[in-house]
Design an enzyme around this catalytic site. Sequence first.
Site, PDB file in Angstrom:
ATOM      1  N   HIS A 184      -3.551   7.823   7.413  1.00  6.23           N
ATOM      2  CA  HIS A 184      -4.214   7.149   6.287  1.00  6.23           C
ATOM      3  C   HIS A 184      -3.242   6.202   5.582  1.00  6.23           C
ATOM      4  O   HIS A 184      -3.585   5.050   5.286  1.00  6.23           O
ATOM      5  CB  HIS A 184      -4.734   8.218   5.313  1.00  6.23           C
ATOM      6  N   GLU A 185      -2.028   6.680   5.340  1.00  6.28           N
ATOM      7  CA  GLU A 185      -1.037   5.842   4.653  1.00  6.28           C
ATOM      8  C   GLU A 185      -0.574   4.688   5.533  1.00  6.28           C
ATOM      9  O   GLU A 185      -0.317   3.588   5.039  1.00  6.28           O
ATOM     10  CB  GLU A 185       0.155   6.692   4.201  1.00  6.28           C
ATOM     11  N   HIS A 188      -2.742   1.690   5.170  1.00  2.75           N
ATOM     12  CA  HIS A 188      -2.406   0.830   4.028  1.00  2.75           C
ATOM     13  C   HIS A 188      -1.234  -0.100   4.369  1.00  2.75           C
ATOM     14  O   HIS A 188      -1.188  -1.245   3.907  1.00  2.75           O
ATOM     15  CB  HIS A 188      -2.045   1.686   2.814  1.00  2.75           C
ATOM     16  N   GLU A 268      -9.813   2.786   0.261  1.00  2.05           N
ATOM     17  CA  GLU A 268      -9.630   4.182   0.654  1.00  2.05           C
ATOM     18  C   GLU A 268     -10.596   4.571   1.760  1.00  2.05           C
ATOM     19  O   GLU A 268     -10.231   5.301   2.682  1.00  2.05           O
ATOM     20  CB  GLU A 268      -9.815   5.102  -0.552  1.00  2.05           C
TER      21      GLU A 268
END
Length: 659
Positions: A184-185, A188, A268
Amino acid sequence: MDFFTAQDHARRKTGHLVVLLILAVVALIAVTTLAVAIALHFMNGGQSASHSNLSSQALSSQGMLSSLSIELVAGVAIAVLAVVVLGGLFKQRQLGRGGRAVAEALGGREINMNTRDADERRILNVVEEMAIASGTPVPSVYVMEEEGINAFAAGHQPSDAVIGITRGTIRNLTREELQGVVAHEFSHILHGDMRLNIRLVSVLHGILLIGMLGGMLLRSMRFRRMGGGKRDNSAVVILGLGAALMLIGYAGTFFGNLIKSAVSRQREYLADASAVQFTRNPQGIGNALVKVGAHSQGSYLQASQAAEFSHLYFSQGVRLGLNQMMATHPPIKDRIQRVMPDWDGRFEPSWPSPQAEDETPDSTDEKTRPGLGLGLGSESGVKTGVLAAVLTGASARTAITSIGQPDQRHLAQARATLEALPERLRTAAHEPYAARALMYGLLLSEDQAVREHQLEALQQIALPDVYRELTQLAPDMVKLDIQLRLPLVELALPALKSLSVEQAQHFRLCVERLISADGQVSLFEWTLHQLLLNNLTEQDSRSSHLKLSDVQHECQALLAVLAAAGQDDADEITAALKSAESELPFALHETGDVGDMQALSLVVERLRRLQPLHKPALLQAMARCIEHSGHIRPAEAELFRVMADILDCPMPPLLSDET
């Protein structure tokens, strides 16, 4: 949304943010001008009228409008602009070191790459795998001694990114759940969210300063004597002006936070979906979110500056109470149901014991273990261990389509690559002295005479401890598979980034001395030097505004070098360029000296400025060029991936047809 569209979208979002900032500042100027005009009218009223009629005069709209003037509006505009711009620049300077500045502001501690803590070792392994699988530089990892389950990625660009993670996260999540959070990070990092997030912090800080200035005016009244006669109402005016500025500043911050929250919530959802695509395991991130909902501390952070960076986190990091409009993340139940539609809605996870998992991946049978059948070939074509496969033209094209969207195959390839690295070299890559020795070792020539000359020159300027490490690691470096050179460099980047300014300058001097020792620069030497420069030095922030038509000469020069790296025959080089030409809106022609590496360095500086949507055509042309011979040589693959890194397009490992 593919990587290049996402990158362009992030660039446009930054432009939209500038427009919103301008509108916010114009509104601040208008309201502040009105507040100052009212304050001046009060003060003038106090000097020209008795206290008894002050109230009626102050309420006269004609009297207040008479206080307005072009000079007043201009003065207030300059003052507000100065406060907002200087405040934003100050915060931007504070965050100039990228992700490290954010992590340290939140109380994070950088994890030693050679840590013996099992939890820390496990998260480092997961981050290394994810970085190599996605083609990004391995980021430093910071741990925050917080019980809540949370994480973040921060930085201006992939080269200065860090992963921050709480102690509660690495203690309570299983390895596959950690993979989901870290994936997930990485989304980004890959999609340009980090740069936008840090700019939001700077913008909001500049607006907040208006309110802070009002607070300073109010606090200054504690030191002011309230005497001066009945007609001296300046104290009341200052109190009123201070209160008005506080209200204006905090109202601006309120609406700025609304914008921040709206932008963050949509990103998100995209990051959750990317994590599922990356790991091919919705239970990983899904169960991590379930544990957030079940944990007594949730995802909340206690750090004093937690609210300032709330939009960076994996999950909501600050308590909102009834003010859900300020939520920077979607409701956790919505996020879980999107990745795990069959979730029963109950927060009932199983909590692992500290020793529940080994710090390395499950040691299953080699025949069924993912990744061990994947790999690459050596320079000579001799198969070496698990990294024994041939890269074809399809390998390059697949890598381009996977930029920003790596999947389980790349994760398995990364795991196989890490396992293939000699343990001694992998450990050395985590230590600053040994990491420098590894880079020196990669630059040593295979020609014995040149090698001895390089070592003699290096011994005169290198630190004795680093030189000693080089001599001890030399036997393993000689046997290193050529396809493992790039992953070894990527592993060493966090240790090299930890060098002080003086150490980094000395390291660069030693690298340049080794490269120039024989009077010429090989393609690999140039490639390694560019990779180190791109990741260890601060890149300027000039905008990406060039189109392919603006860089015809640069494309020609780069593709000529790439064609010469893959073919020895002049006719084949010409044919490779013709193949590349099919992907470009202009013709390619014969070029001069392809061995001028200094000229090539100037070329790539221009190519950095390409607009995101113009980069795929250049990468496709490069792929056509290196696939012309039917197979891809290691030098071609390395240059191809390093050029993608320079273009800010993190490219996953090239996969063989066997995957």
